[in-house]
Design a protein around this motif. Structure first.
Motif, mmCIF file in Angstrom:
data_model
loop_
_atom_site.group_PDB
_atom_site.id
_atom_site.type_symbol
_atom_site.label_atom_id
_atom_site.label_comp_id
_atom_site.label_asym_id
_atom_site.label_seq_id
_atom_site.Cartn_x
_atom_site.Cartn_y
_atom_site.Cartn_z
ATOM 1 N N ASN A 1 37.885 55.683 42.788
ATOM 2 C CA ASN A 1 37.580 54.269 42.500
ATOM 3 C C ASN A 1 36.118 54.056 42.150
ATOM 4 O O ASN A 1 35.777 53.068 41.514
ATOM 5 N N LYS B 1 44.528 58.092 39.732
ATOM 6 C CA LYS B 1 44.520 57.268 40.959
ATOM 7 C C LYS B 1 45.939 57.061 41.460
ATOM 8 O O LYS B 1 46.207 57.130 42.659
ATOM 9 N N GLN B 2 46.869 56.801 40.531
ATOM 10 C CA GLN B 2 48.261 56.581 40.953
ATOM 11 C C GLN B 2 48.831 57.833 41.621
ATOM 12 O O GLN B 2 49.537 57.753 42.624
ATOM 13 N N THR C 1 43.337 56.068 35.537
ATOM 14 C CA THR C 1 44.391 55.251 36.172
ATOM 15 C C THR C 1 45.522 56.143 36.672
ATOM 16 O O THR C 1 46.000 56.018 37.809
ATOM 17 N N VAL C 2 45.938 57.077 35.809
ATOM 18 C CA VAL C 2 47.019 57.997 36.168
ATOM 19 C C VAL C 2 46.609 58.851 37.386
ATOM 20 O O VAL C 2 47.395 59.045 38.317
ATOM 21 N N GLY D 1 39.855 55.970 30.575
ATOM 22 C CA GLY D 1 40.318 54.979 31.552
ATOM 23 C C GLY D 1 41.794 55.193 31.880
ATOM 24 O O GLY D 1 42.206 55.083 33.039
ATOM 25 N N TRP D 2 42.569 55.523 30.867
ATOM 26 C CA TRP D 2 44.021 55.777 31.041
ATOM 27 C C TRP D 2 44.205 56.966 31.983
ATOM 28 O O TRP D 2 44.991 56.903 32.936
ATOM 29 N N GLY E 1 51.767 52.096 28.856
ATOM 30 C CA GLY E 1 50.632 51.180 28.953
ATOM 31 C C GLY E 1 50.083 50.890 27.575
ATOM 32 O O GLY E 1 50.405 51.573 26.603
ATOM 33 N N THR F 1 34.112 54.964 34.014
ATOM 34 C CA THR F 1 34.516 55.707 32.805
ATOM 35 C C THR F 1 33.448 55.669 31.721
ATOM 36 O O THR F 1 33.340 56.600 30.934
ATOM 37 N N THR G 1 46.321 49.784 26.063
ATOM 38 C CA THR G 1 44.922 49.453 26.363
ATOM 39 C C THR G 1 44.546 48.111 25.745
ATOM 40 O O THR G 1 43.889 47.283 26.392
ATOM 41 N N HIS H 1 55.090 55.131 43.225
ATOM 42 C CA HIS H 1 54.667 56.250 42.381
ATOM 43 C C HIS H 1 55.381 57.560 42.736
ATOM 44 O O HIS H 1 54.890 58.644 42.435
ATOM 45 N N PRO I 1 48.317 48.758 32.131
ATOM 46 C CA PRO I 1 48.045 50.153 32.513
ATOM 47 C C PRO I 1 49.278 51.047 32.394
ATOM 48 O O PRO I 1 50.405 50.546 32.411
#
Ligand code: ATP
Length: 288
Positions: free
Chosen positions: A270, A119-120, A116-117, A112-113, A149, A274, A151, A73, A156
Motif C-alpha cells: 500500500n 495487493k489482491q 492492484t493485482v 498500477g494494474w 478492469g 506507482t 483504467t 479473492h 480495477p
C-alpha cells in the motif's frame, strides 16, 4: 469436507486445458431452486487423471481446503462430484490465468494494474495465513483473472487465487524442481516441511513474475541449473524499482522464519507509489 455434487447435474463442455494431474473443462451445473425453478450455473470441471490415482487423496484434500474458505479473492468451490471420476466443481473465472494474460497484454497493462493485482493476491494469502492453511502452489498461473478492469473508467482488475492442486508434500522430486523458483527452497529439500512461510516465498516469486509481464526466465533452465540456483542461495535479478526489489527479497529469504507476514506485506504494498516506478521505466524501459 466438501459438498457432494450429483454427477447427473453436470453437463460437460469444451476443454480449457490441463494441470499436472488434471483435465479441465467448462461445464454447466443444474440445480432445482424451490423458488426460481431450474437454475444453470457455468462452472469449471477439474477431473483427476485416472492414471494418477495415488494423488487422489491430495486432490480431495485441496478441495476440502478450498471449501473451508470463503474470500472474494479465492476461487469458489461448488463441491466435488464422486462418480466414475473425481471432479472438482469450481466457479468459472472468465479471463483465465494471469501469466498468459500478462504475456498477451504486455503493452497495455499498467504498473498500477499490476500493483492492484498483487495487493489482491496478498489479501487472499492473508486470509489463508489467518486460518493457518498453507497453499503451497502460489504462482501467476494459479491466479485467475475474473475482471480485466478499465483504467480509463477507473475500474480495477479483479483476481481469484485457484486451489493448490495436488500438494507439494506428495509430488515427485522432478515436479518439485520444475516449480523452482515458485516452490520454497525448504519444500524442495523436505516436502513435508510445507508451512505458511512457503507462501511468502511463492508470493515473492509471483510478484517478480507479475512485474516482469508474466515471464520467468529461470523456469526455463535445466533442472540441475535450477537446483544449483537454490543450493547456492541465489536470488532473482533485483527489480529496478527499489521498494519492489526490497519486498521481493524479503519474501524470498532462504530462512523461512525471516519472511514477513502478509499483513506487513499488504502495508508495504500500500505504500508503493506507482509514479516512482513509471519514472524509472521512462528513464530505461525494460521489464522488471
Ligand atoms: P497444478 O498443475 O498446479 O497441479 P491443476 O491441476 O490444479 O494445477 P490448474 O493449473 O489450476 O490445474 O488449471 C490449469 C488451467 O485450467 C489453468 O491454467 C486455466 O487455464 C484453466 N482453469 C483452471 N481452473 C479454472 C477456473 N476456475 N476458471 C477458468 N479457468 C480455469
Amino acid at each position: 469436507m466438501f459438498h457432494k455434487i450429483d454427477p447427473q447435474s453436470l453437463t460437460w463442455g469444451e476443454s480449457l486445458g490441463q494441470g499436472s494431474f488434471t483435465q479441465i473443462y467448462k461445464g454447466i451445473k443444474q440445480d432445482q431452486d424451490e423458488e426460481d425453478g431450474a437454475r444453470q450455473t457455468p462452472v469449471v470441471l477439474k477431473v483427476m487423471d485416472s492414471s494418477h490415482r495415488n494423488c487422489l487423496e491430495s486432490f480431495l484434500e485441496a478441495a476440502s481446503t478450498m471449501s473451508q474458505l470463503s474470500h472474494k479473492h479465492l476461487v469458489l468451490l461448488h463441491g466435488v462430484s464422486l462418480g466414475k471420476d473425481s471432479v472438482m466443481v469450481q466457479e468459472h473465472v472468465r479471463h483465465g490465468p494471469l501469466d498468459l494474460y500478462l504475456q498477451k497484454n504486455r503493452g497495455t497493462v499498467t504498473t498500477g494494474w499490476k500493483l492492484t493485482v498483487a495487493k489482491q493476491l496478498a489479501y487472499a494469502l492473508n486470509c489463508l495465513e489467518d486460518k493457518k492453511i498453507p497453499h503451497g502452489n502460489v504462482s501467476a498461473k494459479k491466479v485467475l483473472l475474473a475482471r480485466e478492469g478499465d483504467t480509463a473508467r477507473g475500474s480495477p482488475p479483479f483476481i481469484k487465487l485457484n486451489d493448490p492442486g495436488v500438494s507439494v508434500t506428495v509430488l515427485a522430486r522432478d515436479m518439485l524442481v520444475e516449480r523452482i523458483p515458485w516452490v520454497a527452497p525448504e519444500c524442495v529439500s523436505n516436502p513435508g516441511s510445507l508451512a505458511l512461510p512457503a507462501d511468502k516465498w511463492g508470493f515473492g516469486a509471483t510478484l517478480w513474475e507479475i512485474f516482469s509481464g508474466g515471464n520467468m526466465p529461470l523456469s526455463l533452465l535445466e533442472p540441475q541449473r535450477k537446483l544449483e540456483f537454490y543450493q547456492s542461495q541465489q536470488q532473482l535479478p533485483a527489480p529496478r524499482w527499489p521498494e519492489l526489489a526490497a519486498l521481493v527479497s524479503q519474501c524470498m529469504e532462504y530462512e523461512p522464519q525471516r519472511r514477513p507476514c502478509f499483513r506487513a506485506l499488504i502495508r508495504d504494498l500500500n505504500s508503493l507509489i506507482t509514479s516512482d516506478y513509471e519514472l524509472l521505466s521512462d528513464l530505461s524501459p525494460a521489464d522488471v
